[in-house]
Write a protein that holds these residues in place. Structure first.
Motif, PDB file in Angstrom:
ATOM      1  N   LEU A   1      38.085   8.267 -39.765  1.00  0.00           N
ATOM      2  CA  LEU A   1      37.221   9.272 -40.372  1.00  0.00           C
ATOM      3  C   LEU A   1      37.789  10.673 -40.191  1.00  0.00           C
ATOM      4  CD1 LEU A   1      33.806   7.901 -39.147  1.00  0.00           C
ATOM      5  CD2 LEU A   1      35.054   7.432 -41.237  1.00  0.00           C
ATOM      6  N   GLU A   2      38.856  10.793 -39.419  1.00  0.00           N
ATOM      7  CA  GLU A   2      39.386  12.082 -39.016  1.00  0.00           C
ATOM      8  C   GLU A   2      39.659  13.027 -40.166  1.00  0.00           C
ATOM      9  OE1 GLU A   2      42.316  12.965 -35.340  1.00  0.00           O
ATOM     10  OE2 GLU A   2      42.677  11.317 -36.659  1.00  0.00           O
ATOM     11  N   ARG A   3      40.275  12.513 -41.208  1.00  0.00           N
ATOM     12  CA  ARG A   3      40.703  13.389 -42.297  1.00  0.00           C
ATOM     13  C   ARG A   3      39.625  13.562 -43.353  1.00  0.00           C
ATOM     14  NH1 ARG A   3      45.642  11.509 -45.121  1.00  0.00           N
ATOM     15  NH2 ARG A   3      45.588  13.610 -45.884  1.00  0.00           N
ATOM     16  N   LEU A   4      38.515  12.913 -43.174  1.00  0.00           N
ATOM     17  CA  LEU A   4      37.494  12.925 -44.214  1.00  0.00           C
ATOM     18  C   LEU A   4      36.530  14.084 -44.066  1.00  0.00           C
ATOM     19  CD1 LEU A   4      36.588   9.146 -44.187  1.00  0.00           C
ATOM     20  CD2 LEU A   4      38.244  10.324 -45.625  1.00  0.00           C
ATOM     21  N   SER A   5      36.049  14.573 -45.194  1.00  0.00           N
ATOM     22  CA  SER A   5      34.946  15.519 -45.147  1.00  0.00           C
ATOM     23  C   SER A   5      33.695  14.764 -44.759  1.00  0.00           C
ATOM     24  CB  SER A   5      34.740  16.156 -46.525  1.00  0.00           C
ATOM     25  OG  SER A   5      34.275  15.174 -47.430  1.00  0.00           O
ATOM     26  N   THR A   6      32.634  15.502 -44.417  1.00  0.00           N
ATOM     27  CA  THR A   6      31.379  14.856 -44.058  1.00  0.00           C
ATOM     28  C   THR A   6      30.875  13.967 -45.188  1.00  0.00           C
ATOM     29  OG1 THR A   6      30.759  16.662 -42.603  1.00  0.00           O
ATOM     30  CG2 THR A   6      28.984  15.276 -43.415  1.00  0.00           C
ATOM     31  N   GLN A   7      30.898  14.463 -46.403  1.00  0.00           N
ATOM     32  CA  GLN A   7      30.385  13.690 -47.525  1.00  0.00           C
ATOM     33  C   GLN A   7      31.212  12.429 -47.754  1.00  0.00           C
ATOM     34  OE1 GLN A   7      27.516  14.154 -49.083  1.00  0.00           O
ATOM     35  NE2 GLN A   7      27.934  12.195 -50.092  1.00  0.00           N
ATOM     36  N   ALA A   8      32.525  12.564 -47.644  1.00  0.00           N
ATOM     37  CA  ALA A   8      33.374  11.390 -47.837  1.00  0.00           C
ATOM     38  C   ALA A   8      33.106  10.345 -46.761  1.00  0.00           C
ATOM     39  CB  ALA A   8      34.848  11.804 -47.817  1.00  0.00           C
ATOM     40  N   ALA A   9      32.888  10.809 -45.527  1.00  0.00           N
ATOM     41  CA  ALA A   9      32.588   9.876 -44.438  1.00  0.00           C
ATOM     42  C   ALA A   9      31.298   9.127 -44.733  1.00  0.00           C
ATOM     43  CB  ALA A   9      32.481  10.629 -43.114  1.00  0.00           C
ATOM     44  N   LEU A  10      30.290   9.853 -45.193  1.00  0.00           N
ATOM     45  CA  LEU A  10      29.017   9.225 -45.539  1.00  0.00           C
ATOM     46  C   LEU A  10      29.213   8.160 -46.614  1.00  0.00           C
ATOM     47  CD1 LEU A  10      26.709  12.361 -45.667  1.00  0.00           C
ATOM     48  CD2 LEU A  10      26.487  10.458 -44.096  1.00  0.00           C
ATOM     49  N   GLU A  11      30.008   8.481 -47.610  1.00  0.00           N
ATOM     50  CA  GLU A  11      30.203   7.557 -48.719  1.00  0.00           C
ATOM     51  C   GLU A  11      30.920   6.290 -48.255  1.00  0.00           C
ATOM     52  OE1 GLU A  11      32.267   9.795 -51.630  1.00  0.00           O
ATOM     53  OE2 GLU A  11      30.519  10.999 -52.201  1.00  0.00           O
ATOM     54  N   ILE A  12      31.932   6.454 -47.414  1.00  0.00           N
ATOM     55  CA  ILE A  12      32.682   5.280 -46.956  1.00  0.00           C
ATOM     56  C   ILE A  12      31.832   4.409 -46.049  1.00  0.00           C
ATOM     57  CG2 ILE A  12      34.605   4.549 -45.504  1.00  0.00           C
ATOM     58  CD1 ILE A  12      36.271   6.710 -46.714  1.00  0.00           C
ATOM     59  N   ILE A  13      31.145   5.014 -45.096  1.00  0.00           N
ATOM     60  CA  ILE A  13      30.316   4.213 -44.192  1.00  0.00           C
ATOM     61  C   ILE A  13      29.207   3.518 -44.970  1.00  0.00           C
ATOM     62  CG2 ILE A  13      28.679   4.361 -42.283  1.00  0.00           C
ATOM     63  CD1 ILE A  13      30.518   6.415 -41.040  1.00  0.00           C
ATOM     64  N   GLY A  14      28.710   4.177 -46.015  1.00  0.00           N
ATOM     65  CA  GLY A  14      27.674   3.571 -46.836  1.00  0.00           C
ATOM     66  C   GLY A  14      28.127   2.329 -47.565  1.00  0.00           C
ATOM     67  N   THR A  15      29.441   2.117 -47.686  1.00  0.00           N
ATOM     68  CA  THR A  15      29.941   0.921 -48.362  1.00  0.00           C
ATOM     69  C   THR A  15      30.062  -0.274 -47.419  1.00  0.00           C
ATOM     70  OG1 THR A  15      32.300   1.375 -47.941  1.00  0.00           O
ATOM     71  CG2 THR A  15      31.303   2.402 -49.897  1.00  0.00           C
ATOM     72  N   LEU A  16      29.931  -0.041 -46.104  1.00  0.00           N
ATOM     73  CA  LEU A  16      30.078  -1.137 -45.147  1.00  0.00           C
ATOM     74  C   LEU A  16      28.810  -1.993 -45.102  1.00  0.00           C
ATOM     75  CD1 LEU A  16      31.634   0.742 -42.087  1.00  0.00           C
ATOM     76  CD2 LEU A  16      32.837  -0.630 -43.793  1.00  0.00           C
ATOM     77  N   PRO A  17      28.960  -3.280 -44.836  1.00  0.00           N
ATOM     78  CA  PRO A  17      27.770  -4.099 -44.557  1.00  0.00           C
ATOM     79  C   PRO A  17      27.013  -3.486 -43.384  1.00  0.00           C
ATOM     80  CG  PRO A  17      29.710  -5.480 -44.834  1.00  0.00           C
ATOM     81  CD  PRO A  17      30.204  -4.056 -44.791  1.00  0.00           C
ATOM     82  N   ARG A  18      25.685  -3.634 -43.372  1.00  0.00           N
ATOM     83  CA  ARG A  18      24.876  -2.932 -42.377  1.00  0.00           C
ATOM     84  C   ARG A  18      25.276  -3.263 -40.951  1.00  0.00           C
ATOM     85  NH1 ARG A  18      20.153  -3.415 -39.490  1.00  0.00           N
ATOM     86  NH2 ARG A  18      19.621  -5.445 -40.337  1.00  0.00           N
ATOM     87  N   GLU A  19      25.569  -4.541 -40.669  1.00  0.00           N
ATOM     88  CA  GLU A  19      25.899  -4.892 -39.288  1.00  0.00           C
ATOM     89  C   GLU A  19      27.205  -4.234 -38.843  1.00  0.00           C
ATOM     90  OE1 GLU A  19      27.374  -8.247 -41.957  1.00  0.00           O
ATOM     91  OE2 GLU A  19      25.580  -6.996 -41.759  1.00  0.00           O
ATOM     92  N   GLN A  20      28.151  -4.078 -39.796  1.00  0.00           N
ATOM     93  CA  GLN A  20      29.394  -3.402 -39.456  1.00  0.00           C
ATOM     94  C   GLN A  20      29.160  -1.911 -39.255  1.00  0.00           C
ATOM     95  OE1 GLN A  20      32.558  -4.271 -42.212  1.00  0.00           O
ATOM     96  NE2 GLN A  20      32.193  -6.483 -42.151  1.00  0.00           N
ATOM     97  N   ALA A  21      28.381  -1.319 -40.149  1.00  0.00           N
ATOM     98  CA  ALA A  21      28.111   0.113 -40.046  1.00  0.00           C
ATOM     99  C   ALA A  21      27.407   0.447 -38.735  1.00  0.00           C
ATOM    100  CB  ALA A  21      27.264   0.567 -41.232  1.00  0.00           C
ATOM    101  N   GLU A  22      26.427  -0.379 -38.355  1.00  0.00           N
ATOM    102  CA  GLU A  22      25.684  -0.096 -37.131  1.00  0.00           C
ATOM    103  C   GLU A  22      26.560  -0.273 -35.901  1.00  0.00           C
ATOM    104  OE1 GLU A  22      21.209  -0.859 -35.365  1.00  0.00           O
ATOM    105  OE2 GLU A  22      21.918  -2.053 -37.056  1.00  0.00           O
ATOM    106  N   ALA A  23      27.430  -1.276 -35.910  1.00  0.00           N
ATOM    107  CA  ALA A  23      28.343  -1.469 -34.783  1.00  0.00           C
ATOM    108  C   ALA A  23      29.296  -0.288 -34.661  1.00  0.00           C
ATOM    109  CB  ALA A  23      29.131  -2.770 -34.963  1.00  0.00           C
ATOM    110  N   VAL A  24      29.788   0.208 -35.791  1.00  0.00           N
ATOM    111  CA  VAL A  24      30.684   1.368 -35.768  1.00  0.00           C
ATOM    112  C   VAL A  24      29.949   2.602 -35.245  1.00  0.00           C
ATOM    113  CG1 VAL A  24      31.985   2.974 -37.215  1.00  0.00           C
ATOM    114  CG2 VAL A  24      32.223   0.515 -37.574  1.00  0.00           C
TER     115      VAL A  24
END
Length: 209
Positions: free
Chosen positions: A126-149
């Motif tokens: 996520l280092e190089r990402l803007s806040t909005q880009a980070a939100l968009e990428i994490i939003g594409t993960l399955p919920r269990e993966q997103a929550e673990a991350v």
């Protein structure tokens, strides 16, 4: 910063947090305020990933429960972060049940990107990402993966603690975190990012490998 130094910083951070919690349990209100300031940024980021704009209210409810039950807590600083994350998760899921909607992975707003140095234990893409880009990428993960991350990178919990919060086997949580971090890494370059969250995510992916 090397892994050994990062681990030392994490240990110092958790030692300071544990000492504050111990004093708070003895009635020291200033110490409770210290513990709150150390835990709240990551906790709020995690809750925001579950309930979005309602995060402030849900986190406030969680802190009321934390304050009420503080005398029952037994453990160190790292244990306190896990315990507060579990309470916050229960409050978030209660909130979502009332609204009859599913948790969503929409975290990492500016308050999360500016976590205290003590959370420098996890690393990533996520280092190089803007806040909005980070939100968009994490939003594409399955919920269990997103929550673990979220729990690994934002709250700063280790694998066993994440498993306890989610009520799952450690192996399953490790797999979810690894897959989520790997998917994030595939979408950005690992080379030159300097953001705190990305560094934590990259190191976490290395830990989970």
């Amino acid at each position: 910063m090397g892994t050994g130094e990062e681990q030392h910083r994490r240990q110092m951070h958790d030692a300071e947090l544990g000492a504050a919690v111990e004093r708070a349990q003895q009635g020291d209100e200033d110490a409770f305020a210290v513990a709150y300031r150390m835990v709240q940024p990551g906790l709020l980021g995690y809750v925001r990933g579950l309930v979005g704009d309602d995060a402030e209210d849900v986190a406030s409810d969680a802190w009321l429960e934390i304050a009420r039950d503080l005398g029952r807590f037994r453990g160190d600083g790292a244990g306190f972060r896990g315990w507060t994350a579990m309470i916050a998760r229960h409050r978030a899921l209660d909130h979502l049940r009332k609204l009859k909607r599913r948790p969503r992975a929409t975290l990492i707003e500016q308050d999360v990107l500016q976590l205290p140095g003590g959370h420098d234990t996890a690393a990533s893409a996520l280092e190089r990402l803007s806040t909005q880009a980070a939100l968009e990428i994490i939003g594409t993960l399955p919920r269990e993966q997103a929550e673990a991350v979220l729990l690994r990178v934002v709250v700063g919990l280790d694998g066993p603690a994440v498993a306890r919060v989610l009520g799952k086997r450690a192996g399953a949580v490790r797999t979810s975190a690894y897959r989520g971090l790997k998917r994030l890494a595939e979408q950005v370059s690992w080379g030159s990012g300097t953001g705190a969250v990305t560094k934590r995510a990259r190191r976490t992916l290395s830990d989970e490998a």
